[in-house]
Scaffold this active site. Structure first.
Site, PDB file in Angstrom:
ATOM      1  N   ARG A 100     -13.356 -32.065 -54.996  1.00 38.27           N
ATOM      2  CA  ARG A 100     -11.949 -31.830 -54.645  1.00 38.27           C
ATOM      3  C   ARG A 100     -11.809 -30.330 -54.393  1.00 38.27           C
ATOM      4  O   ARG A 100     -11.946 -29.524 -55.322  1.00 38.27           O
ATOM      5  CB  ARG A 100     -11.051 -32.295 -55.787  1.00 38.27           C
ATOM      6  N   CYS A 258       1.852 -40.476 -52.461  1.00 40.17           N
ATOM      7  CA  CYS A 258       0.535 -40.293 -53.086  1.00 40.17           C
ATOM      8  C   CYS A 258       0.621 -39.654 -54.467  1.00 40.17           C
ATOM      9  O   CYS A 258      -0.356 -39.701 -55.219  1.00 40.17           O
ATOM     10  CB  CYS A 258      -0.370 -39.466 -52.172  1.00 40.17           C
TER      11      CYS A 258
END
Length: 302
Positions: A100, A258
């Site tokens: 990430r 999200c």
């Protein structure tokens, strides 16, 4: 060669459809296996996370593997050590990298220089694992994806880019409503259209919402853009998913986010907690999709 998952375009149409089938099957039985028995997956997160970190750690454990979590303070990724050196070293310790990060080029360098699979857990340009979970959620609530229209309202960011990519692999339409200056990268749109995506980009949320089966939004200022919060709040005024916008869509429209959500900014509390919201199913589906993605990268070609 290792099988990486950096964007949804890494799937063929057949693979993409099969992965959603597999994720649905895994969810139905609360799937566990020993596929990753004896294997280690390193999670290198330069950005903070709740859902992505927890869902991936649980997914690795459900498949019998061992996750190791590292923040940017625990690794040399992009600091003193060249990315290619980090890739070579970690490839000799572990079996998979789940990363990430900020610039998507870091993922591409890790994949090019290393010898183990790399999974994109989010970059500034793309968020493919999130979108695959969104598609599973849409399929569950609509019985399929064919003929659906999804309107994304907000920043033309990594979520928008991955939705556009998804439209090149699945039979649904994407309309992105974003203010000028914040619209998706034209190159991302052009490539997806070349591969068959039905994508429109507009600057009017009402136009995008009319007749939509799904409304989707994300925060106006993502991680790394905090200094732009006030500027973006002015630019995105009017790009909120609220009761009035929901009323323009189909009567049975579903709303996606999200997360995390800035309630009162990009979405109202009444919509988040209302009957159209499916955000909690969407969040759960991160786990099931990521188990399917891990299974795919470890079994493809074997």
């Amino acid at each position: 060669m290792p099988q990486h998952f950096l964007t949804i375009l890494d799937f063929s149409k057949q693979e993409a459809a099969a992965l959603l089938d597999r994720a649905a099957a895994m969810k139905a039985v609360d799937y566990r296996s020993d596929l990753l028995d004896g294997k280690t997956c390193i999670l290198v997160f330069e950005k903070a996370s709740t859902r992505t970190r927890v869902s991936f750690e649980v997914a690795v454990r459900h498949l019998g593997g061992w996750p190791i979590f590292m923040t940017q303070n625990d690794s040399q990724l992009g600091r003193d050590e060249p990315i290619r050196d980090t890739a070579r070293v970690l490839s000799r310790y572990a079996d998979c990298l789940i990363v990430r990060t900020f610039g998507h080029h870091k993922l591409e360098e890790l994949a090019a220089a290393g010898s183990i699979p790399v999974v994109n857990a989010l970059s500034d340009e793309y968020h493919p694992c999130q979108i695959m979970a969104d598609l599973l959620t849409m399929r569950e609530h609509s019985g399929g994806l064919e003929g659906l229209t999804l309107a994304f309202v907000g920043d033309g960011n990594n979520i928008a880019h991955s939705l556009i990519n998804a439209a090149a692999r699945f039979p649904f339409r994407v309309v992105v409503a974003a203010p000028k200056g914040y619209q998706p990268d034209p190159a991302v749109v052009a490539r997806a259209r070349e591969e068959g995506a039905d994508v429109a980009v507009v600057d009017d949320p009402a136009e995008a919402a009319k007749g939509a089966d799904y409304l989707y939004t994300d925060v106006w200022a993502s991680m790394g853009q905090e200094s732009e919060q006030a500027i973006r709040a002015r630019a995105f005024a009017g790009f909120q998913i609220n009761d009035a916008l929901v009323a323009l869509a189909k009567p049975d429209v579903r709303v996606l986010h999200c997360l995390p959500a800035h309630r009162g900014e990009e979405i109202t509390d009444s919509v988040m907690e209302g009957p159209h919201s499916v955000v909690w199913d969407e969040a759960e589906n991160r786990l099931h999709v990521q188990k399917a993605i891990l299974e795919w990268i470890f079994t493809k070609g074997k």
